[in-house]
Design an enzyme around this catalytic site. Structure first.
Site, PDB file in Angstrom:
ATOM      1  CG  ASN A 112      11.202 -20.891  24.597  1.00  0.00           C
ATOM      2  OD1 ASN A 112      12.132 -20.191  24.159  1.00  0.00           O
ATOM      3  ND2 ASN A 112      11.149 -22.193  24.418  1.00  0.00           N
ATOM      4  CB  THR A 157     -18.181   9.107  -5.785  1.00  0.00           C
ATOM      5  OG1 THR A 157     -18.927   9.606  -6.892  1.00  0.00           O
ATOM      6  CG2 THR A 157     -18.970   9.341  -4.496  1.00  0.00           C
ATOM      7  CG  HIS A 158     -16.346   7.098  -9.431  1.00  0.00           C
ATOM      8  ND1 HIS A 158     -16.151   5.753  -9.644  1.00  0.00           N
ATOM      9  CD2 HIS A 158     -17.621   7.216  -8.970  1.00  0.00           C
ATOM     10  CE1 HIS A 158     -17.259   5.098  -9.368  1.00  0.00           C
ATOM     11  NE2 HIS A 158     -18.169   5.956  -8.938  1.00  0.00           N
ATOM     12  CB  SER A 279      12.111  23.050  -5.149  1.00  0.00           C
ATOM     13  OG  SER A 279      12.971  22.981  -6.265  1.00  0.00           O
ATOM     14  CE  LYS A 285       6.822  22.219  -6.599  1.00  0.00           C
ATOM     15  NZ  LYS A 285       7.654  21.154  -7.114  1.00  0.00           N
ATOM     16  CG  ASN A 287       7.834  20.482  -2.984  1.00  0.00           C
ATOM     17  OD1 ASN A 287       7.016  20.871  -3.802  1.00  0.00           O
ATOM     18  ND2 ASN A 287       9.137  20.461  -3.218  1.00  0.00           N
ATOM     19  CD  GLU A 292       5.327  14.802  -1.598  1.00  0.00           C
ATOM     20  OE1 GLU A 292       5.595  14.432  -2.737  1.00  0.00           O
ATOM     21  OE2 GLU A 292       5.870  15.788  -1.067  1.00  0.00           O
ATOM     22  CE  LYS A 327      11.307 -10.425  20.805  1.00  0.00           C
ATOM     23  NZ  LYS A 327      11.522 -11.616  19.935  1.00  0.00           N
TER      24      LYS A 327
END
Ligand code: ARG
Length: 459
Positions: A112, A157-158, A279, A285, A287, A292, A327
């Site tokens: 322990n 912003t937004h 792709s 493509k 990517n 991601e 763990k």
């Protein structure tokens, strides 16, 4: 009987094989082998100093433990479920080599306090690696600052165009976030770096041990003062999981931003191709998979924190076997965040801002409207009135489909008699940026002085 050493004596039957597979932790806690050997050597040296074993016995133990460490390093030690965990694997190997002398190592010690100590040592080293990686990431952002010094970007912003800022203002924002992460890492390290060895199972020991000596040898800054607390405490695990979760949050937000920026719709940034994939069906493509996955992997790191919080909830004092489950989530969080940081560093350093595409659209979205409003305030117009007036001007400009700077003198006058062409001194993104004054703003002098401050700090 090839049974677990922890079952001797009182047991008259061997354990069920299903329990062995269910209860083993060697498949993950083998990562602690270096810390277990280090802790055991410190413990044995202390036992010798306290005359609980002889000097010669200590030397035999130390030598054998170092050999065992080398064997595990080379993958030469087979892991056996009946030996449960890394602590019993190492102790059994020691007893196999040294017989009765090996049987003395576990004097005044329990698994322990042992597992608590090993895990603390492991986490301490892992936190230091995270701190180094965070610093490397800050340096990568800093290295962009001079390169991108002249570039103006819209701040949002937004997710709507808000006000213009210098590109380094973005980079410095990330440096600040990762600095807070580093401060959290270091603060957490203080509470990790406490020695529980000598708490034994839960109540301490009747044997005359010297806890300061082991703590000193292992580089701990403090000796934990309550044996029940040591045996049950996993705060340091939860806190580390939180620190890592915050880093993962920061990485995920940045990844999301640069994924957006790399789209045709934004066209702000070109990601280094070696960190992108193609792709199988769409030949054009490129990517942003690394970003991601960085965003996606943060889910696991946040989940691990939740797992650990729930794991410890409601456990009575002191050690409970549930704690063995601490763990896998923490190892996973460290490994995931390390991998994300290692990839983020070169991506940040190598990505290229698409300066022409950015500049060609800076007059869209009326980024200079707030600066214009503040300019009117300086001319004595109340804020609410100025806000309303500039809103009207933006409406006129929107109708005509042109930027504020293209409003005619007549149009300005039609909104308010005091407005004239001199307003143009703050119109346009470049002039708007130069007009900022406040500490922490994107004023070019402010930004340059922040770059200097960080250059000194991150040397
Ligand atoms: N493998 C165990 C763990 O990780 C070690 C401690 C076992 N202690 C016990 N009393 N069974 O928690």
């Amino acid at each position: 009987m090839t049974d677990s050493p922890s079952r001797s004596g009182v047991f008259s039957r061997g354990s069920d094989k299903r329990l062995e597979a269910f209860g083993e932790s060697i498949s993950f806690d083998h990562r602690l082998f270096r810390q277990d050997v280090k802790g055991s050597i410190a413990h044995a040296r202390m036992l010798a100093e306290q005359k609980l074993i002889s000097g010669a016995e200590f030397q035999q133990i130390e030598k054998a433990l170092r050999e065992i460490e080398g064997e595990i390093e080379q993958g030469a030690m087979p892991f056996r479920y009946e030996l449960e965990d890394i602590h019993m694997h190492i102790e059994s190997a020691l007893i196999e080599r040294l017989g009765d002398v090996g049987r003395k190592l576990h004097t005044a010690r329990s698994r322990n306090d042992q597992v608590n100590t090993d895990f603390r040592l492991w986490i301490r080293g892992a936190l230091d690696r995270i701190d180094e990686l965070l610093q490397a990431l800050q340096r990568a952002f800093l290295s962009r600052c001079d390169r991108d010094l002249e570039v103006i970007l819209p701040a949002y912003t937004h997710l709507q165009r808000a006000q213009p800022v210098l590109a380094p203002h973005y980079w410095l924002a990330y440096i600040e976030k990762y600095q807070r992460d580093r401060e959290r890492v270091r603060d957490c390290r203080k509470r990790v770096n406490v020695c529980g060895l000598g708490a034994a199972a839960c109540a301490g020991t009747t044997l005359p041990i010297d806890r300061d000596a082991t703590a000193r040898e292992l580089g701990f800054e403090q000796v934990a003062a309550n044996s029940l607390d040591v045996s049950s405490d996993r705060d340091f695990v939860l806190e580390s999981a939180f620190v890592l979760a915050m880093i993962a949050e920061h990485l995920s937000g940045w990844a999301e931003e640069w994924i957006l920026w790399s789209t045709v719709e934004y066209g702000f940034i070109k990601l280094p191709q070696q960190f992108c994939t193609g792709s199988s069906i769409m030949p054009q493509k490129i990517n942003p998979d690394t970003l991601e996955l960085t965003r996606g992997k943060s889910a696991r790191v946040l989940g691990n924190l939740q797992t650990l919080m729930v794991l410890v909830k409601g456990l009575p004092l002191a050690y409970n076997r549930d704690l063995q489950e601490d763990k896998p989530p923490l190892f996973d969080s460290f490994e995931t965040v390390e991998a994300c940081l290692e990839l983020a560093i070169p991506i940040v350093a190598q990505a290229e801002l698409q300066t022409e595409a950015i500049a060609s659209r800076l007059d869209q979205g009326y980024l200079d409207a707030t600066t214009l409003m503040e300019h009117l305030i300086l001319r004595g117009i109340p804020q609410r009135t100025a806000h309303h007036l500039v809103g009207q001007l933006v409406g006129m400009a929107q109708e005509g489909g042109f930027p504020l700077a293209d409003l005619t003198d007549e149009q300005l006058k039609s909104a308010h008699q005091d407005l004239d062409g001199s307003l143009r001194e703050v119109l346009g993104a470049e002039k708007a940026v130069k007009a900022y004054q406040s500490y922490g703003s994107s004023n070019p002098d402010q930004v340059r002085s922040q770059i200097r401050r960080w250059s000194e700090q991150l040397q």
